[in-house]
Scaffold this motif. Sequence first.
Motif, PDB file in Angstrom:
ATOM      1  N   ARG A  60       0.805  -1.157  -0.032  1.00  0.00           N
ATOM      2  CA  ARG A  60       0.024   0.080  -0.165  1.00  0.00           C
ATOM      3  C   ARG A  60       0.860   1.509   0.070  1.00  0.00           C
ATOM      4  NH1 ARG A  60      -4.046   0.750   4.145  1.00  0.00           N
ATOM      5  NH2 ARG A  60      -5.041   1.935   2.422  1.00  0.00           N
ATOM      6  N   GLN A  77       2.769   4.438  -2.795  1.00  0.00           N
ATOM      7  CA  GLN A  77       2.745   4.977  -4.144  1.00  0.00           C
ATOM      8  C   GLN A  77       3.983   5.619  -4.330  1.00  0.00           C
ATOM      9  OE1 GLN A  77      -0.890   7.150  -5.932  1.00  0.00           O
ATOM     10  NE2 GLN A  77       0.296   8.949  -5.127  1.00  0.00           N
ATOM     11  N   ARG A 109       5.060   8.537  -7.465  1.00  0.00           N
ATOM     12  CA  ARG A 109       4.818   9.211  -8.504  1.00  0.00           C
ATOM     13  C   ARG A 109       6.225   9.599  -8.899  1.00  0.00           C
ATOM     14  NH1 ARG A 109       0.002  13.565  -7.086  1.00  0.00           N
ATOM     15  NH2 ARG A 109       0.489  14.023  -8.985  1.00  0.00           N
ATOM     16  N   ASP A 168       1.210   5.357  10.207  1.00  0.00           N
ATOM     17  CA  ASP A 168       0.348   5.835  10.950  1.00  0.00           C
ATOM     18  C   ASP A 168       0.956   6.942  11.907  1.00  0.00           C
ATOM     19  OD1 ASP A 168      -2.120   6.764  11.973  1.00  0.00           O
ATOM     20  OD2 ASP A 168      -1.923   5.297  13.835  1.00  0.00           O
ATOM     21  N   PRO A 169       0.821   8.344  11.134  1.00  0.00           N
ATOM     22  CA  PRO A 169       0.116   8.744  10.290  1.00  0.00           C
ATOM     23  C   PRO A 169       0.744   8.447   9.100  1.00  0.00           C
ATOM     24  CG  PRO A 169       1.261  10.482  11.145  1.00  0.00           C
ATOM     25  CD  PRO A 169       1.706   9.343  11.945  1.00  0.00           C
ATOM     26  N   GLN A 170       0.176   8.449   7.655  1.00  0.00           N
ATOM     27  CA  GLN A 170       0.812   8.109   6.352  1.00  0.00           C
ATOM     28  C   GLN A 170       2.004   9.144   6.353  1.00  0.00           C
ATOM     29  OE1 GLN A 170      -2.156   9.217   3.732  1.00  0.00           O
ATOM     30  NE2 GLN A 170      -3.707   7.883   4.653  1.00  0.00           N
ATOM     31  N   ARG A 229       4.873  10.577   3.635  1.00  0.00           N
ATOM     32  CA  ARG A 229       5.168  11.056   2.439  1.00  0.00           C
ATOM     33  C   ARG A 229       6.631  11.855   2.192  1.00  0.00           C
ATOM     34  NH1 ARG A 229       0.950  15.429  -0.757  1.00  0.00           N
ATOM     35  NH2 ARG A 229       2.188  15.410  -2.539  1.00  0.00           N
ATOM     36  N   GLU A 264      12.613  15.586   1.050  1.00  0.00           N
ATOM     37  CA  GLU A 264      11.816  16.165   1.863  1.00  0.00           C
ATOM     38  C   GLU A 264      10.553  15.435   2.500  1.00  0.00           C
ATOM     39  OE1 GLU A 264       9.785  20.958   2.224  1.00  0.00           O
ATOM     40  OE2 GLU A 264      10.082  19.735   0.154  1.00  0.00           O
ATOM     41  N   PHE A 265      10.484  15.392   3.994  1.00  0.00           N
ATOM     42  CA  PHE A 265       9.345  14.798   4.471  1.00  0.00           C
ATOM     43  C   PHE A 265       8.401  15.844   4.634  1.00  0.00           C
ATOM     44  CE2 PHE A 265      12.775  11.881   5.462  1.00  0.00           C
ATOM     45  CZ  PHE A 265      12.237  10.819   5.435  1.00  0.00           C
ATOM     46  N   VAL A 266       7.222  15.520   3.893  1.00  0.00           N
ATOM     47  CA  VAL A 266       6.064  16.415   4.054  1.00  0.00           C
ATOM     48  C   VAL A 266       4.762  15.852   4.238  1.00  0.00           C
ATOM     49  CG1 VAL A 266       7.091  17.788   1.879  1.00  0.00           C
ATOM     50  CG2 VAL A 266       5.344  15.683   1.313  1.00  0.00           C
ATOM     51  N   ASN A 267       3.835  16.426   4.670  1.00  0.00           N
ATOM     52  CA  ASN A 267       2.373  15.886   4.977  1.00  0.00           C
ATOM     53  C   ASN A 267       1.604  15.225   3.753  1.00  0.00           C
ATOM     54  OD1 ASN A 267       2.464  17.050   7.547  1.00  0.00           O
ATOM     55  ND2 ASN A 267       1.575  19.143   6.640  1.00  0.00           N
ATOM     56  N   PRO A 268       1.210  13.907   4.178  1.00  0.00           N
ATOM     57  CA  PRO A 268       0.594  13.256   3.089  1.00  0.00           C
ATOM     58  C   PRO A 268      -1.049  14.043   2.624  1.00  0.00           C
ATOM     59  CG  PRO A 268      -0.094  12.501   5.397  1.00  0.00           C
ATOM     60  CD  PRO A 268       1.039  13.422   5.414  1.00  0.00           C
TER      61      PRO A 268
END
Lengths: 195, 195
Positions: free
Chosen positions: A86, A88, A90, A173-175, A177, A191-195
């Motif tokens: 699960r 992705q 891009r 948890d949380p996802q 990104r 860079e770690f960002v909010n999902p």
Amino acid sequence: MLAPWRSPLSSAIHRNRSKPHSRYFQLATVTTEGYPANRTVVFRGFLELEHYLNTLKIITDARSAKIKDLENQALAEVCWYFTKTREQFRIAGKLKLITATETNLELLQARKTTWHNLSDSARSQFAWPHPAQPAADQSAFEIDPLDPNLPLDNFYLLLLIPQKIDHLQLRSDPQQRCLYTLENNLSWSTEFVNP
Amino acid sequence: MLAPWRSPLSSAIHRNRSKPHSRYFQLATVTTEGYPANRTVVFRGFLELEHYLNTLKIITDARSAKIKDLENQALAEVCWYFTKTREQFRIAGKLKLITATETNLELLQARKTTWHNLSDSARSQFAWPHPAQPAADQSAFEIDPLDPNLPLDNFYLLLLIPQKIDHLQLRSDPQQRCLYTLENNLSWSTEFVNP
């Protein structure tokens, strides 16, 4: 040098290896009219050449509609969703076509090797009737095995040279990104960002 | 009236129902710069309204990057690959956003119903920190369940109104491919073509 996103991508490919569809992803391009186009293609591995180390291999037919798209706008975004883990990826980047008239000998060889490594049935599709034309008789699709050492002229190796990766893990948890960006065609930022 | 591609699509959804990922597809749009963009989204069913009978429902966040894409160019192509039956539907069409200020009452109600039918965790994501911004602390993602009767303002219903479908069945021998085209916004033509 391997880009920093290669490790999480290799891990995803490995952990989803029991699912043959994990080798498929969706390739989006823009048509000459400026419309989005999107289709499933097969991942054929990475190009193992010094100047193309993080480059993904795809194959395509000279008669395919996507050729016109990329002659007009040689950019794509791949969306690669791994169903088991699960997550992705891009992958946005530049497209480069390698045809029978390629002058870079290493790339020309990569085209030949890719043709050689296809199954008989995958090679045969390049001798099928013209895609998207009115359906031909079944007999037109019955092709004798083609020479694995002699790619047909309409067999193209299609390279995706990544410039930006967006990796999303839905299971965390949380996802989680993470964005990877190629800066000045030289080095990758992370860079770690909010999902 | 149901479009002629609804029957093969319903059949694919049904025959792949054991795979939860069969409800996901890849949505391609074009950015304001003219670049292709591609991401996985969840199919939320068809809109059951007389004038939108063959319209697919998706949800999105007002803060998502795809909002800018579609404000600039309200066209998309969905690529929906069914892993179990090995068939692909490419669905090209127009996008329409349904927000809290929608004036068509039936569409406004459809937005509310879609919000109501989401899981608590799916609703909570609309109260998460801003997508694609530097990662916030985990605590910012711990959201109490939201009111299922009161959609947040940034919750948008996104409609895809199909204009062209390309259905490819890889399992057939030879592969089967059928194009469905909406003619004059009135009726659907059906054409069998080469894969």
